[in-house]
Each structure stands twice: as structure tokens, then as C-alpha cells.
Design a protein around this motif. Structure first.
Motif, mmCIF file in Angstrom:
data_model
loop_
_atom_site.group_PDB
_atom_site.id
_atom_site.type_symbol
_atom_site.label_atom_id
_atom_site.label_comp_id
_atom_site.label_asym_id
_atom_site.label_seq_id
_atom_site.Cartn_x
_atom_site.Cartn_y
_atom_site.Cartn_z
ATOM 1 N N LEU A 10 0.667 -1.165 0.189
ATOM 2 C CA LEU A 10 -0.047 -0.045 0.040
ATOM 3 C C LEU A 10 0.629 1.440 0.092
ATOM 4 C CD1 LEU A 10 -2.472 1.567 0.217
ATOM 5 C CD2 LEU A 10 -2.562 1.276 2.895
ATOM 6 N N PHE A 11 1.783 1.278 0.823
ATOM 7 C CA PHE A 11 2.475 2.502 1.096
ATOM 8 C C PHE A 11 3.713 2.586 -0.156
ATOM 9 C CE2 PHE A 11 0.519 2.314 5.096
ATOM 10 C CZ PHE A 11 -0.017 3.611 5.128
ATOM 11 N N THR A 12 4.203 1.509 -0.730
ATOM 12 C CA THR A 12 5.014 1.663 -1.702
ATOM 13 C C THR A 12 4.210 2.325 -2.823
ATOM 14 O OG1 THR A 12 6.337 -0.292 -1.098
ATOM 15 C CG2 THR A 12 6.247 0.302 -3.406
ATOM 16 N N ALA A 13 2.882 1.803 -3.160
ATOM 17 C CA ALA A 13 2.142 2.381 -4.124
ATOM 18 C C ALA A 13 1.803 3.937 -3.806
ATOM 19 C CB ALA A 13 0.874 1.682 -4.136
ATOM 20 N N ALA A 14 1.738 4.153 -2.624
ATOM 21 C CA ALA A 14 1.378 5.725 -2.284
ATOM 22 C C ALA A 14 2.636 6.561 -2.524
ATOM 23 C CB ALA A 14 1.005 5.824 -0.906
ATOM 24 N N VAL A 15 4.023 5.924 -2.318
ATOM 25 C CA VAL A 15 5.260 6.580 -2.956
ATOM 26 C C VAL A 15 5.018 6.770 -4.362
ATOM 27 C CG1 VAL A 15 7.650 6.146 -3.006
ATOM 28 C CG2 VAL A 15 6.638 5.327 -1.253
ATOM 29 N N GLU A 16 4.944 6.037 -5.208
ATOM 30 C CA GLU A 16 4.652 6.058 -6.766
ATOM 31 C C GLU A 16 3.554 7.260 -6.774
ATOM 32 O OE1 GLU A 16 3.994 2.397 -8.202
ATOM 33 O OE2 GLU A 16 6.024 1.425 -7.914
ATOM 34 N N TYR A 17 2.417 7.085 -6.324
ATOM 35 C CA TYR A 17 1.387 8.215 -6.454
ATOM 36 C C TYR A 17 1.887 9.529 -6.043
ATOM 37 C CZ TYR A 17 -3.160 10.473 -5.617
ATOM 38 O OH TYR A 17 -4.143 11.266 -5.778
ATOM 39 N N VAL A 18 2.553 9.599 -4.908
ATOM 40 C CA VAL A 18 3.079 10.971 -4.410
ATOM 41 C C VAL A 18 3.839 11.583 -5.553
ATOM 42 C CG1 VAL A 18 4.656 11.967 -2.929
ATOM 43 C CG2 VAL A 18 2.850 10.671 -1.885
ATOM 44 N N ALA A 19 4.885 10.431 -5.878
ATOM 45 C CA ALA A 19 5.807 11.154 -6.981
ATOM 46 C C ALA A 19 5.251 11.762 -8.334
ATOM 47 C CB ALA A 19 6.699 9.956 -7.182
ATOM 48 N N GLU A 20 4.418 10.812 -8.728
ATOM 49 C CA GLU A 20 3.454 11.203 -9.910
ATOM 50 C C GLU A 20 2.940 12.641 -9.703
ATOM 51 O OE1 GLU A 20 0.774 7.862 -10.560
ATOM 52 O OE2 GLU A 20 2.605 6.524 -11.295
ATOM 53 N N GLU A 21 2.099 12.802 -8.576
ATOM 54 C CA GLU A 21 1.277 13.778 -8.236
ATOM 55 C C GLU A 21 2.262 15.252 -8.105
ATOM 56 O OE1 GLU A 21 -2.253 14.266 -7.594
ATOM 57 O OE2 GLU A 21 -1.974 12.564 -8.987
ATOM 58 N N ARG A 22 3.418 15.042 -7.464
ATOM 59 C CA ARG A 22 4.398 16.089 -7.409
ATOM 60 C C ARG A 22 5.027 16.618 -8.826
ATOM 61 N NH1 ARG A 22 8.922 13.923 -3.554
ATOM 62 N NH2 ARG A 22 9.917 15.980 -3.993
ATOM 63 N N ILE A 23 5.093 15.505 -9.585
ATOM 64 C CA ILE A 23 5.554 15.676 -10.930
ATOM 65 C C ILE A 23 4.563 16.593 -11.846
ATOM 66 C CG2 ILE A 23 6.253 14.861 -13.120
ATOM 67 C CD1 ILE A 23 7.776 12.766 -11.705
ATOM 68 N N ALA A 24 3.282 16.042 -11.478
ATOM 69 C CA ALA A 24 1.989 16.810 -12.084
ATOM 70 C C ALA A 24 1.779 18.059 -11.788
ATOM 71 C CB ALA A 24 0.654 15.867 -12.037
ATOM 72 N N ALA A 25 2.032 18.257 -10.614
ATOM 73 C CA ALA A 25 1.722 19.591 -9.809
ATOM 74 C C ALA A 25 2.658 20.571 -10.557
ATOM 75 C CB ALA A 25 1.885 19.400 -8.228
ATOM 76 N N VAL A 26 4.064 20.154 -10.686
ATOM 77 C CA VAL A 26 5.119 21.158 -11.313
ATOM 78 C C VAL A 26 4.722 21.508 -12.665
ATOM 79 C CG1 VAL A 26 7.248 21.423 -11.887
ATOM 80 C CG2 VAL A 26 6.798 20.342 -9.735
ATOM 81 N N ARG A 27 4.176 20.357 -13.599
ATOM 82 C CA ARG A 27 4.085 20.705 -14.748
ATOM 83 C C ARG A 27 2.681 21.485 -15.163
ATOM 84 N NH1 ARG A 27 8.097 20.022 -18.163
ATOM 85 N NH2 ARG A 27 9.355 18.382 -17.563
ATOM 86 N N ALA A 28 1.748 21.518 -14.250
ATOM 87 C CA ALA A 28 0.458 21.965 -14.194
ATOM 88 C C ALA A 28 0.775 23.719 -13.961
ATOM 89 C CB ALA A 28 -0.547 21.596 -13.445
ATOM 90 N N ALA A 29 1.732 23.791 -13.404
ATOM 91 C CA ALA A 29 1.817 25.450 -13.098
ATOM 92 C C ALA A 29 2.591 25.995 -14.207
ATOM 93 C CB ALA A 29 2.699 25.334 -11.832
ATOM 94 N N VAL A 30 2.961 25.281 -15.454
ATOM 95 C CA VAL A 30 3.433 25.890 -16.477
ATOM 96 C C VAL A 30 2.863 26.983 -17.125
ATOM 97 C CG1 VAL A 30 4.681 25.855 -18.705
ATOM 98 C CG2 VAL A 30 5.133 24.021 -16.859
ATOM 99 N N ALA A 31 1.501 26.604 -17.301
ATOM 100 C CA ALA A 31 0.338 27.452 -17.897
ATOM 101 C C ALA A 31 0.115 28.732 -17.273
ATOM 102 C CB ALA A 31 -0.906 26.830 -18.328
ATOM 103 N N ALA A 32 0.152 28.900 -15.765
ATOM 104 C CA ALA A 32 0.028 30.002 -15.126
ATOM 105 C C ALA A 32 1.042 30.896 -14.963
ATOM 106 C CB ALA A 32 -0.633 29.615 -13.781
ATOM 107 N N LEU A 33 2.101 30.581 -15.526
ATOM 108 C CA LEU A 33 3.300 31.576 -15.346
ATOM 109 C C LEU A 33 3.055 32.898 -16.347
ATOM 110 C CD1 LEU A 33 6.509 29.036 -14.853
ATOM 111 C CD2 LEU A 33 5.140 30.481 -13.274
#
Length: 205
Positions: A65-88
Motif C-alpha cells: 500500500l505505502f509503496t504504491a503511495a510513494v509512486e502516487y506521491v511522485a506522480e502527483e508532485r511531478i504533475a503539480a509542477v507541470r500544471a503550473a507552467v500555463a499560469a506563469l
């Protein structure tokens, strides 16, 4: 498989994906709020509104469960950075300041807090450590690539790559400082000063 059978299977798959996502989100929330010691499968199941049996169907063990959560956190953190590009802002000092703020925000939110708890747990959990190391390497690489894109940095110029990395290291440090107390006032001044410094470094290229 008949068309009717396929139509019946699709909603089941959707429900299964939704349940899995709820469990991962609940696992991240538990880690952020209670750390590794307070994050159990039972606690996550309760938060997600899922039976423990259903949780174990998706993730047979706590480590799964928490290994999968690690992967989820990583994907969400990367997505959060990428999503911010359009607002700059499109260019100039305002863009640099906004880019630094975006990067710092990535290290001061609940996703970073959850990731940090996993780092600490990985020091003692052999099954988590290699996954954490691999994922943090990937997150670091993707975040650095995004920072170069945000800033319009030319890393062929001497010192620029190191300055971009220093930006990320500073953001991580500010995130750590924010864990115990609200560091937003001091952080705003640091971000503003660093953005001015970064603008001068990038201008020399």
C-alpha cells in the motif's frame, strides 16, 4: 468477450480504479498527518471509506500500500509542477519570481510532507528504501527539467545548471523549515531575493 459482458466489466473497472485512488489518497493523507508509525492499513481503509478486505484486495500488505503511495506521491508532485507552467507570466522578472514560487510551493505542501515521512520510514524499512531512492531520483530529474523550462535557462552557460539546482535545493530546505512552524513570512523574503539573484545569473547567459 461479448459487447454486453464488456459493458458490464467497464463500470467494475472504473469502480476498482476509483477505490484504488481513494486508498492511495488516504494513505498520503495519513502519512502527512500521522507519519509512518500512525499509518496502518486499517487507518487508511477507514479514511478511504473502504473495507479492510477491499483494501487488502488491492494491496495485500502494508508495504504494498505505502509503496504504491510513494509512486502516487511522485506522480502527483511531478504533475503539480507541470500544471503550473500555463499560469506563469510569459517572460521577464515576473516569470522568474513566479517560477521560483511554484518550485518552493512544491516543497511546502502536503505531498512533500507525505514524501518526507516516507523518506524517514525508508531509513528503517528495507522494502521501501530502494523504491524511495529510485522515485526521488526520478522526481528530482523531472523537477530539474521543469525548472529549466520554467526559467528559460541555458544550461550550456557555465554555472547556470548549478544555479538551477541550487534553486531546487533551496526550495527543499524551505519546505523542511516549514514543517514545524509557519515559515511563510521569512520564506517570501528569501524567494524574492533569490529570484533577483537568479535573474542576474540568467541574464549573463
Amino acid at each position: 468477450m461479448t459487447t454486453h459482458a464488456a459493458a458490464e466489466r467497464a463500470p467494475k473497472q472504473d469502480r476498482s480504479r476509483a477505490t484504488r485512488r481513494r486508498l492511495l489518497e488516504a494513505a498520503v493523507e495519513c502519512l502527512a498527518e500521522h507519519g509512518w508509525a500512525g499509518s496502518t492499513v486499517a487507518a487508511v481503509s477507514l479514511r478511504a471509506g473502504v473495507s479492510r478486505g477491499a483494501a487488502q484486495h488491492h494491496f495485500p500488505t502494508r508495504e504494498d500500500l505505502f509503496t504504491a503511495a510513494v509512486e502516487y506521491v511522485a506522480e502527483e508532485r511531478i504533475a503539480a509542477v507541470r500544471a503550473a507552467v500555463a499560469a506563469l507570466p510569459p517572460e521577464g522578472a515576473d516569470r522568474i519570481r513566479a517560477a521560483v514560487e511554484v518550485l518552493v510551493d512544491c516543497y511546502t505542501g502536503p505531498l512533500f510532507r507525505a514524501a518526507l515521512h516516507l523518506w524517514v520510514a525508508a531509513a528503517d524499512e528495507e522494502q521501501l528504501r530502494p523504491r524511495i531512492t529510485d522515485l526521488e531520483t526520478r522526481v528530482g530529474r523531472e523537477t530539474h527539467r521543469a525548472a529549466v523550462e520554467f526559467l528559460g535557462a541555458d544550461e550550456s552557460v557555465e554555472g547556470v545548471r548549478e544555479t538551477v539546482q541550487a534553486t531546487l535545493d533551496m526550495a527543499r530546505g524551505l519546505g523542511l523549515a516549514n514543517l514545524l512552524t509557519d515559515d511563510s513570512a521569512r520564506r517570501a523574503g528569501v524567494v524574492a531575493q533569490w529570484a533577483r539573484t537568479l535573474e542576474m545569473v540568467l541574464a549573463t547567459g
